[in-house]
Motif scaffolding. Structure first.
Motif, PDB file in Angstrom:
ATOM      1  N   ARG A 174      12.026 -66.863  63.800  1.00 16.11           N
ATOM      2  CA  ARG A 174      13.437 -67.250  63.715  1.00 16.11           C
ATOM      3  C   ARG A 174      13.981 -66.745  62.384  1.00 16.11           C
ATOM      4  N   PHE A 175      14.688 -65.632  62.469  1.00 16.18           N
ATOM      5  CA  PHE A 175      15.142 -64.938  61.267  1.00 16.18           C
ATOM      6  C   PHE A 175      16.260 -65.677  60.551  1.00 16.18           C
ATOM      7  N   ALA A 176      16.255 -65.548  59.229  1.00 13.88           N
ATOM      8  CA  ALA A 176      17.437 -65.814  58.426  1.00 13.88           C
ATOM      9  C   ALA A 176      18.407 -64.641  58.635  1.00 13.88           C
ATOM     10  N   ASN A 177      19.480 -64.549  57.866  1.00 14.93           N
ATOM     11  CA  ASN A 177      20.367 -63.388  57.932  1.00 14.93           C
ATOM     12  C   ASN A 177      19.662 -62.200  57.281  1.00 14.93           C
ATOM     13  N   ILE A 178      19.387 -61.164  58.060  1.00 13.71           N
ATOM     14  CA  ILE A 178      18.639 -60.017  57.562  1.00 13.71           C
ATOM     15  C   ILE A 178      19.616 -58.962  57.053  1.00 13.71           C
ATOM     16  N   ILE A 179      19.407 -58.519  55.828  1.00 12.09           N
ATOM     17  CA  ILE A 179      20.341 -57.601  55.181  1.00 12.09           C
ATOM     18  C   ILE A 179      19.583 -56.459  54.517  1.00 12.09           C
ATOM     19  N   GLY A 180      20.308 -55.406  54.190  1.00 13.19           N
ATOM     20  CA  GLY A 180      19.712 -54.293  53.467  1.00 13.19           C
ATOM     21  C   GLY A 180      20.006 -52.962  54.124  1.00 13.19           C
ATOM     22  N   GLU A 181      19.272 -51.974  53.705  1.00 18.67           N
ATOM     23  CA  GLU A 181      19.445 -50.602  54.166  1.00 18.67           C
ATOM     24  C   GLU A 181      19.497 -50.516  55.695  1.00 18.67           C
ATOM     25  N   ARG A 182      20.441 -49.717  56.216  1.00 13.31           N
ATOM     26  CA  ARG A 182      20.659 -49.447  57.643  1.00 13.31           C
ATOM     27  C   ARG A 182      21.426 -50.538  58.375  1.00 13.31           C
ATOM     28  N   SER A 183      21.920 -51.546  57.688  1.00 17.18           N
ATOM     29  CA  SER A 183      22.740 -52.557  58.359  1.00 17.18           C
ATOM     30  C   SER A 183      24.032 -51.917  58.862  1.00 17.18           C
ATOM     31  N   THR A 184      24.496 -52.377  60.014  1.00 15.33           N
ATOM     32  CA  THR A 184      25.701 -51.815  60.620  1.00 15.33           C
ATOM     33  C   THR A 184      26.831 -52.826  60.760  1.00 15.33           C
ATOM     34  N   TYR A 216      15.932 -59.900  52.686  1.00 17.38           N
ATOM     35  CA  TYR A 216      15.946 -58.439  52.621  1.00 17.38           C
ATOM     36  C   TYR A 216      15.104 -57.871  53.750  1.00 17.38           C
ATOM     37  N   VAL A 217      15.577 -56.783  54.359  1.00 17.59           N
ATOM     38  CA  VAL A 217      14.988 -56.282  55.603  1.00 17.59           C
ATOM     39  C   VAL A 217      13.506 -55.912  55.453  1.00 17.59           C
ATOM     40  N   LYS A 218      13.115 -55.370  54.315  1.00 18.11           N
ATOM     41  CA  LYS A 218      11.708 -54.999  54.153  1.00 18.11           C
ATOM     42  C   LYS A 218      10.835 -56.237  53.953  1.00 18.11           C
ATOM     43  N   ASP A 219      11.383 -57.288  53.357  1.00 18.11           N
ATOM     44  CA  ASP A 219      10.680 -58.572  53.330  1.00 18.11           C
ATOM     45  C   ASP A 219      10.522 -59.108  54.745  1.00 18.11           C
ATOM     46  N   CYS A 220      11.557 -58.936  55.568  1.00 17.41           N
ATOM     47  CA  CYS A 220      11.506 -59.393  56.959  1.00 17.41           C
ATOM     48  C   CYS A 220      10.360 -58.716  57.704  1.00 17.41           C
ATOM     49  N   VAL A 221      10.254 -57.397  57.585  1.00 18.25           N
ATOM     50  CA  VAL A 221       9.188 -56.660  58.270  1.00 18.25           C
ATOM     51  C   VAL A 221       7.817 -57.085  57.746  1.00 18.25           C
ATOM     52  N   ASP A 222       7.721 -57.268  56.426  1.00 19.74           N
ATOM     53  CA  ASP A 222       6.460 -57.755  55.852  1.00 19.74           C
ATOM     54  C   ASP A 222       6.060 -59.086  56.478  1.00 19.74           C
ATOM     55  N   GLY A 223       7.036 -59.990  56.601  1.00 21.41           N
ATOM     56  CA  GLY A 223       6.770 -61.310  57.155  1.00 21.41           C
ATOM     57  C   GLY A 223       6.351 -61.241  58.618  1.00 21.41           C
ATOM     58  N   PRO A 296       8.690 -64.375  50.796  1.00 25.76           N
ATOM     59  CA  PRO A 296       9.439 -63.148  50.508  1.00 25.76           C
ATOM     60  C   PRO A 296       9.383 -62.792  49.026  1.00 25.76           C
ATOM     61  N   TYR A 297       9.510 -61.515  48.755  1.00 23.73           N
ATOM     62  CA  TYR A 297       9.508 -61.033  47.372  1.00 23.73           C
ATOM     63  C   TYR A 297      10.829 -61.361  46.687  1.00 23.73           C
ATOM     64  N   LEU A 298      11.941 -61.252  47.431  1.00 24.69           N
ATOM     65  CA  LEU A 298      13.268 -61.468  46.854  1.00 24.69           C
ATOM     66  C   LEU A 298      13.842 -62.816  47.285  1.00 24.69           C
ATOM     67  N   SER A 299      14.537 -63.483  46.371  1.00 27.36           N
ATOM     68  CA  SER A 299      15.298 -64.678  46.716  1.00 27.36           C
ATOM     69  C   SER A 299      16.543 -64.261  47.499  1.00 27.36           C
ATOM     70  N   SER A 300      17.275 -65.244  47.999  1.00 29.87           N
ATOM     71  CA  SER A 300      18.486 -64.950  48.760  1.00 29.87           C
ATOM     72  C   SER A 300      19.504 -64.182  47.905  1.00 29.87           C
ATOM     73  N   ASP A 301      19.807 -64.683  46.702  1.00 31.29           N
ATOM     74  CA  ASP A 301      20.771 -63.998  45.828  1.00 31.29           C
ATOM     75  C   ASP A 301      20.295 -62.605  45.442  1.00 31.29           C
ATOM     76  N   GLU A 302      18.998 -62.459  45.177  1.00 30.72           N
ATOM     77  CA  GLU A 302      18.449 -61.149  44.820  1.00 30.72           C
ATOM     78  C   GLU A 302      18.561 -60.177  45.992  1.00 30.72           C
ATOM     79  N   ALA A 303      18.320 -60.680  47.197  1.00 26.58           N
ATOM     80  CA  ALA A 303      18.444 -59.837  48.388  1.00 26.58           C
ATOM     81  C   ALA A 303      19.884 -59.380  48.574  1.00 26.58           C
ATOM     82  N   VAL A 304      20.835 -60.291  48.350  1.00 25.31           N
ATOM     83  CA  VAL A 304      22.257 -59.940  48.474  1.00 25.31           C
ATOM     84  C   VAL A 304      22.618 -58.836  47.497  1.00 25.31           C
TER      85      VAL A 304
END
Length: 314
Positions: A174-184, A216-223, A296-304
């Motif tokens: 159950r994902f949080a809001n996933i953000i980062g490179e390639r978002s549309t 952050y999307v790469k944290d998501c994939v790691d998880g 995750p490696y990044l906190s929410s604010d850091e991911a933003v």
């Protein structure tokens, strides 16, 4: 666990799916299956020349074609969905088709091809507006307030039933809001585009106090891959995100700062929601993933902040 497998990734050209393909391509053979309604071929184009990669442009609603394409695979990563929640509110059959029916088709194709493992991209939206914070996976009264959340909850139920009836195994995240490179799409994507058009004014939907965890999307994939490799139940369900969250006003301030803008007039549409179906507070319990050994490696604010920097380069 990964290197002897053939992976079938639905939504493999999407913002999350393409990052997952990047990782899986290092581990074995990968088929990316995507209708390109939201995904983009350029996200996975760097794999086209590889012998262990195949791209199929097709829709999950075509069950006969899906059954043929899934042959000889043994793990499905089901990432495909209509991830634009507001759009699904305007066209009420989108989440039914791209969520519920598509997930049934994936499971039926798995059953027919004797594929036993599925990893599913679910969402915090299945909880609706709970009265328990932080919200654990075991929270019982799941009443989604969006069609997207309802379709994901239905997908979880179908997966659970297929697992128990046909000797399958599932990992549901159950994902949080996933953000980062390639978002549309999404709030950051919208804010950047609005300010590029008019750097003197920013309209914020709702009142700006909506708070959600951003991963952050790469944290998501790691998880995803960590949970897949380390949990071995029949139906494994995890909240995938971070312990903290970020409000929309903070996101606006970060974007304005990163764009080096001054004297931006911020205005609000009013009400506590950005749109009907928008959950105003997401704060869920990530204890299960931490006990498994992942955070995750990044906190929410850091991911933003990292995601904003990437959007501005696009």
């Amino acid at each position: 666990m990964l290197n002897k497998n053939r992976f079938f990734v639905t939504g493999g050209a999407g913002s999350i799916g393409s990052h997952l393909v990047d990782r899986l391509a290092k581990e074995g053979n990968v088929t990316a299956y995507d209708n390109l309604s939201l995904g983009k071929k350029e996200f996975i184009a760097h794999h086209f020349s590889k012998k262990n990669f195949k791209f199929i442009k097709a829709d999950l609603l075509n069950l006969n074609h899906l059954k043929k394409c899934m042959r000889k695979h043994n793990i499905v990563f089901h990432m495909a969905a209509n991830s634009d929640i507001n759009f699904g509110t305007l066209r009420t059959n989108i989440d039914l088709k791209q969520g519920v029916v598509a997930t049934y088709n994936v499971l039926e194709a798995m059953r027919i091809n004797n594929v036993k493992k599925i990893v599913f991209a679910s969402t915090s939206a299945v909880y609706g507006e709970p009265d328990l914070f932080p919200t654990p996976e075991s929270y019982g009264s799941k009443l989604p307030i969006s069609l997207y959340g309802a379709s994901k909850l239905a997908g979880e139920s179908l997966i659970s039933a297929f697992c128990h009836l046909y000797d399958m195994q599932a990992w549901i995240f159950r994902f949080a809001n996933i953000i980062g490179e390639r978002s549309t799409h999404g709030v950051m994507y919208d804010f950047v585009n609005k300010l590029r058009k008019n750097p003197k004014k920013l309209e914020i939907l709702g009142d700006g106090t909506q708070r959600k965890p951003y991963l952050y999307v790469k944290d998501c994939v790691d998880g995803i891959l960590y949970g897949f490799k380390h949990a071995n139940g029949n139906v494994n369900i995890f909240n995938l995100g971070c312990d903290d969250n970020t409000d929309v006003n903070t996101i606006a301030k970060i974007i304005i700062n990163e764009m080096n803008l001054k004297n931006v007039k911020v205005c609000y549409t009013g009400g506590k929601r950005g749109w009907k179906g928008d959950v105003t507070l997401v704060n869920y319990d990530t204890t299960k993933m931490k006990r498994l050994g992942w955070a995750p490696y990044l906190s929410s604010d850091e991911a933003v902040r990292k995601a904003v920097k990437e959007y501005l380069k696009q």
